[in-house]
Enzyme design. Structure first.
Site, PDB file in Angstrom:
ATOM      1  N   LYS A 120      -4.880   5.586   9.991  1.00 50.70           N
ATOM      2  CA  LYS A 120      -5.182   4.795   8.793  1.00 50.70           C
ATOM      3  C   LYS A 120      -4.108   3.729   8.625  1.00 50.70           C
ATOM      4  O   LYS A 120      -2.928   4.032   8.448  1.00 50.70           O
ATOM      5  CB  LYS A 120      -5.231   5.705   7.563  1.00 50.70           C
ATOM      6  CG  LYS A 120      -5.548   4.939   6.292  1.00 50.70           C
ATOM      7  CD  LYS A 120      -5.770   5.864   5.100  1.00 50.70           C
ATOM      8  CE  LYS A 120      -6.006   5.053   3.841  1.00 50.70           C
ATOM      9  NZ  LYS A 120      -6.237   5.919   2.676  1.00 50.70           N
ATOM     10  N   LYS A 136      -9.473   3.895  10.597  1.00 52.11           N
ATOM     11  CA  LYS A 136      -9.749   3.152   9.369  1.00 52.11           C
ATOM     12  C   LYS A 136      -8.722   2.052   9.161  1.00 52.11           C
ATOM     13  O   LYS A 136      -7.540   2.348   9.262  1.00 52.11           O
ATOM     14  CB  LYS A 136      -9.705   4.131   8.194  1.00 52.11           C
ATOM     15  CG  LYS A 136      -9.899   3.483   6.848  1.00 52.11           C
ATOM     16  CD  LYS A 136      -9.624   4.481   5.757  1.00 52.11           C
ATOM     17  CE  LYS A 136      -9.744   3.771   4.412  1.00 52.11           C
ATOM     18  NZ  LYS A 136      -9.308   4.573   3.329  1.00 52.11           N
TER      19      LYS A 136
HETATM   20  C1  PBG Z   1      -7.310   6.716  -0.826  1.00 52.79           C
HETATM   21  C2  PBG Z   1      -8.313   5.951  -0.045  1.00 52.79           C
HETATM   22  C3  PBG Z   1      -8.397   4.569   0.148  1.00 52.79           C
HETATM   23  C4  PBG Z   1      -9.577   4.348   0.847  1.00 52.79           C
HETATM   24  C5  PBG Z   1     -10.163   5.592   1.094  1.00 52.79           C
HETATM   25  N1  PBG Z   1      -9.338   6.580   0.541  1.00 52.79           N
HETATM   26  C6  PBG Z   1      -7.565   3.454  -0.342  1.00 52.79           C
HETATM   27  C7  PBG Z   1      -6.137   3.360  -0.005  1.00 52.79           C
HETATM   28  O1  PBG Z   1      -5.625   4.012   0.901  1.00 52.79           O
HETATM   29  O2  PBG Z   1      -5.476   2.604  -0.706  1.00 52.79           O
HETATM   30  C8  PBG Z   1     -10.099   3.000   1.221  1.00 52.79           C
HETATM   31  C9  PBG Z   1     -11.565   2.923   1.408  1.00 52.79           C
HETATM   32  C10 PBG Z   1     -12.144   1.553   1.425  1.00 52.79           C
HETATM   33  O3  PBG Z   1     -11.449   0.519   1.314  1.00 52.79           O
HETATM   34  O4  PBG Z   1     -13.365   1.490   1.533  1.00 52.79           O
HETATM   35  N2  PBG Z   1      -6.145   7.039  -0.128  1.00 52.79           N
HETATM   36 ZN    ZN Z   2      -4.425   7.712  -1.474  1.00 49.70          ZN
END
Ligand code: PBG
Ligand code: ZN
Length: 323
Positions: free
Chosen positions: A195, A248
């Site tokens: 991520k 992601k």
């Molecule tokens: C929470 C989370 C996020 C997303 C999924 N779970 C945001 C972040 O890490 O700030 C992003 C999903 C998206 O942008 O569609 N940790």
């Molecule tokens: Zn988070």
């Protein structure tokens, strides 16, 4: 005049021939539909930053999940906005919070629909970080037991699969261990293994009210410049017990999806995140691109890159178009 003897165009001459030689296929069965649940009853509000997606109260989330299920989408991914926030994010493991209530309601109505829950603290902490703080530092090890508690509370509500998105080191092991200890060894873990710290999460943070109140997430989410590190994260999560590994965002990271796919036998998920969705929606609203064709081309690109599973806000539309 020279004439070619080998003509790739021969395999493009008709829809029939093109169908015969198509290398990749997209189906509703590849998709996961994200759902945002909020407190209350009878609430269905369109999310301004995610047109065509809604904030649902738990009761209304059931109808949305049924729509996905009836379209042949095998799974939903549930995100929650809580009633209250505090330093630790304790509403995340409250059995009466919207996620837990929605999971119970969806599983009661559709036992065969796979319910995945996002496990993180950022929607639940008053500072908006994905872990607990010591000063302004996000504390890794102190966060692990809290994430484990959240995962167990989701499993207790009936979740089939837990998806930790926090990027703390060791959280897959902490969650796996806690699930097993509490009798949930059958509940799987889809880890947000790779991520990145991405600007593409902007619309989601508006939708989930989860933006950090100071600083950013660069001390826990990955540097977009790094590729080798993705494999290191994947290997660690597999060693800790992940069942599915996710990359992601997806679109700016399709090279990473391919690298991860070639590296592991586990199913690979790609998250077509909120900013990727918003770009297509905005351009389509201007009449600059054809929404249907662009979405399907984007999703098949993710399949071609190696994604077995695609989490996307386009899920319902795409499933309808694929019918
Ligand atoms: C929470 C989370 C996020 C997303 C999924 N779970 C945001 C972040 O890490 O700030 C992003 C999903 C998206 O942008 O569609 N940790
Ligand atoms: Zn988070």
């Amino acid at each position: 005049m020279t004439t070619p003897t080998i003509r790739p165009r021969r395999l493009r001459v008709s829809a029939g021939v093109r169908n015969m030689v198509r290398e990749n296929h997209l189906s509703p069965a590849d998709l996961v539909y994200p759902l945002f649940v909020i407190p209350g009853t009878k609430v269905k509000h369109e999310i301004p930053s995610l047109p065509g997606n809604y904030h649902f109260s738990p009761d209304m989330a059931v109808a949305a999940a049924r729509e996905a299920y009836d379209l042949g989408i095998p799974a939903v991914l549930v995100f929650g906005l809580p009633e209250y926030k505090d330093e630790e994010g304790s509403s995340a493991w409250d059995a009466n919070s919207p996620v837990q209530a929605a999971v119970r309601a969806i599983k009661a109505a559709m036992p065969d629909l796979v319910v995945i829950t996002d496990v993180c603290l950022c929607q639940y902490t008053n500072h908006g970080h994905c872990g607990v703080l010591k000063g302004e530092t996000v504390e890794n090890d102190a966060t692990l037991p809290l994430l484990a508690k959240v995962a167990v509370s989701h499993a207790a509500a009936g979740a089939d699969m837990i998806a930790p998105s926090d990027m703390m080191d060791g959280r897959v092991k902490a969650i796996r261990t806690a699930l097993d200890q509490h009798g949930y060894s059958h509940v799987s873990v889809m880890s947000y293994a790779v991520k990145y710290a991405s600007a593409y999460y902007g619309p989601f943070r508006d939708a989930a009210d989860s933006a950090p109140q100071f600083g950013d997430r660069h001390s826990y989410q990955m540097d977009p410049a790094n590729a080798r590190e993705a494999l290191r994260e994947v290997e660690l999560d597999i060693a800790e017990g992940a069942d599915i590994v996710m990359v992601k965002p997806a679109l700016a990271y399709l090279d990473i999806v391919r690298t991860v796919k070639d590296h592991t036998q586990l199913p690979v998920a790609a998250y077509n995140v909120s900013g990727e969705f918003a770009m297509i929606k905005a351009a389509a609203a201007q009449g600059w691109i054809d929404e249907k064709r662009t979405v399907l081309e984007t999703l098949i690109g993710m399949k071609r890159a190696g994604a077995d599973i695609i989490i996307t806000y386009h899920a319902l539309d795409a499933a309808r178009w694929l019918k």
